[in-house]
Design a protein around this motif. Sequence first.
Motif, PDB file in Angstrom:
ATOM      1  N   LEU A 296       0.826  -1.210   0.000  1.00 47.74           N
ATOM      2  CA  LEU A 296       0.000   0.000   0.000  1.00 47.74           C
ATOM      3  C   LEU A 296       0.862   1.262   0.000  1.00 47.74           C
ATOM      4  O   LEU A 296       0.556   2.236  -0.706  1.00 47.74           O
ATOM      5  CB  LEU A 296      -0.932  -0.001   1.215  1.00 47.74           C
ATOM      6  N   LEU A 297       1.937   1.267   0.772  1.00 47.79           N
ATOM      7  CA  LEU A 297       2.803   2.446   0.833  1.00 47.79           C
ATOM      8  C   LEU A 297       3.522   2.677  -0.496  1.00 47.79           C
ATOM      9  O   LEU A 297       3.644   3.818  -0.951  1.00 47.79           O
ATOM     10  CB  LEU A 297       3.819   2.290   1.969  1.00 47.79           C
ATOM     11  N   ILE A 298       3.999   1.601  -1.128  1.00 46.92           N
ATOM     12  CA  ILE A 298       4.668   1.751  -2.415  1.00 46.92           C
ATOM     13  C   ILE A 298       3.672   2.226  -3.471  1.00 46.92           C
ATOM     14  O   ILE A 298       4.005   3.053  -4.326  1.00 46.92           O
ATOM     15  CB  ILE A 298       5.347   0.426  -2.834  1.00 46.92           C
ATOM     16  N   ALA A 299       2.436   1.729  -3.401  1.00 41.52           N
ATOM     17  CA  ALA A 299       1.396   2.229  -4.313  1.00 41.52           C
ATOM     18  C   ALA A 299       1.177   3.720  -4.094  1.00 41.52           C
ATOM     19  O   ALA A 299       1.018   4.490  -5.055  1.00 41.52           O
ATOM     20  CB  ALA A 299       0.092   1.451  -4.094  1.00 41.52           C
ATOM     21  N   GLY A 300       1.196   4.147  -2.825  1.00 40.50           N
ATOM     22  CA  GLY A 300       1.062   5.571  -2.513  1.00 40.50           C
ATOM     23  C   GLY A 300       2.209   6.392  -3.069  1.00 40.50           C
ATOM     24  O   GLY A 300       2.015   7.536  -3.515  1.00 40.50           O
TER      25      GLY A 300
ATOM     26  N   ILE B 246      10.466   7.357   3.186  1.00 43.36           N
ATOM     27  CA  ILE B 246      11.299   6.995   4.331  1.00 43.36           C
ATOM     28  C   ILE B 246      10.635   5.881   5.135  1.00 43.36           C
ATOM     29  O   ILE B 246      11.312   4.968   5.637  1.00 43.36           O
ATOM     30  CB  ILE B 246      11.583   8.227   5.207  1.00 43.36           C
ATOM     31  N   ALA B 247       9.310   5.916   5.246  1.00 50.98           N
ATOM     32  CA  ALA B 247       8.588   4.840   5.933  1.00 50.98           C
ATOM     33  C   ALA B 247       8.815   3.512   5.218  1.00 50.98           C
ATOM     34  O   ALA B 247       9.036   2.470   5.861  1.00 50.98           O
ATOM     35  CB  ALA B 247       7.098   5.161   6.001  1.00 50.98           C
ATOM     36  N   VAL B 248       8.794   3.533   3.890  1.00 49.49           N
ATOM     37  CA  VAL B 248       9.052   2.324   3.111  1.00 49.49           C
ATOM     38  C   VAL B 248      10.481   1.839   3.334  1.00 49.49           C
ATOM     39  O   VAL B 248      10.722   0.626   3.473  1.00 49.49           O
ATOM     40  CB  VAL B 248       8.791   2.586   1.607  1.00 49.49           C
ATOM     41  N   LEU B 249      11.433   2.750   3.392  1.00 50.82           N
ATOM     42  CA  LEU B 249      12.822   2.377   3.653  1.00 50.82           C
ATOM     43  C   LEU B 249      12.957   1.678   5.001  1.00 50.82           C
ATOM     44  O   LEU B 249      13.563   0.604   5.115  1.00 50.82           O
ATOM     45  CB  LEU B 249      13.718   3.615   3.608  1.00 50.82           C
ATOM     46  N   VAL B 250      12.386   2.266   6.039  1.00 52.36           N
ATOM     47  CA  VAL B 250      12.484   1.699   7.387  1.00 52.36           C
ATOM     48  C   VAL B 250      11.810   0.326   7.442  1.00 52.36           C
ATOM     49  O   VAL B 250      12.376  -0.643   7.974  1.00 52.36           O
ATOM     50  CB  VAL B 250      11.851   2.659   8.412  1.00 52.36           C
ATOM     51  N   LEU B 251      10.596   0.228   6.890  1.00 52.25           N
ATOM     52  CA  LEU B 251       9.867  -1.038   6.935  1.00 52.25           C
ATOM     53  C   LEU B 251      10.532  -2.115   6.089  1.00 52.25           C
ATOM     54  O   LEU B 251      10.530  -3.294   6.462  1.00 52.25           O
ATOM     55  CB  LEU B 251       8.428  -0.818   6.469  1.00 52.25           C
TER      56      LEU B 251
END
Length: 198
Positions: free
Chosen positions: A23-27, A56-61
């Motif tokens: 979902l975050l990458i889609a965002g 950055i959230a995607v990087l951390v996760l």
Amino acid sequence: MGFFNKRHQFGWLTILLHWLLFLLIAGLFVSGKYSDSLPRGEKMPFIIDTHKQIGIAVLVLTMFRILWRLINLQVQPLIDVFMMRLLSFWVHWLLYLTVVVQAFGGIIMQQMFDRSVYFFGFRIPRLVDGSEYRGLFGAVPFLNENVTQLRQWHELGAHIILGLIAAHVLAALFHHFYLGNDTLRRMWFTFRLNKFGK
């Protein structure tokens, strides 16, 4: 369904990370494409800042997911075919690697244009040399000479990620509709092992 993976079943944390990252990458794709569609000089700071925060959230996760994958039990494939396992291995790890590189590339691109990057109010340390002070890695002449190309590389990285996700999705659909197994079903919270899955 437990917290950790089992031999034939993913744990709920693995499933949560999988869909949350999707979902975050889609965002990121949506916010990136929308920002690109705006005329130069009419960029909306809110959209760009949101894109940075999600990146950055995607990087951390993703880094956490890599660690979780390394320390957690690996779920066994339902069809033990060498070429399928090899392709799955490379698609997964290339996707992880590309996402991490893409996220760091986005941070570096912003910093090379002397734009600060924040994550929930915390300023990300400068990684490369800029006009304010020397970064963690000092001056990077190659980047300084090619700063205008960073945006093109960032767009290329997005297309590579999109291609890897497409390959991942097609493989899951192939397992579900053609092979008729539970590869797709078991990446969902309601999946339950049958009496043979231990």
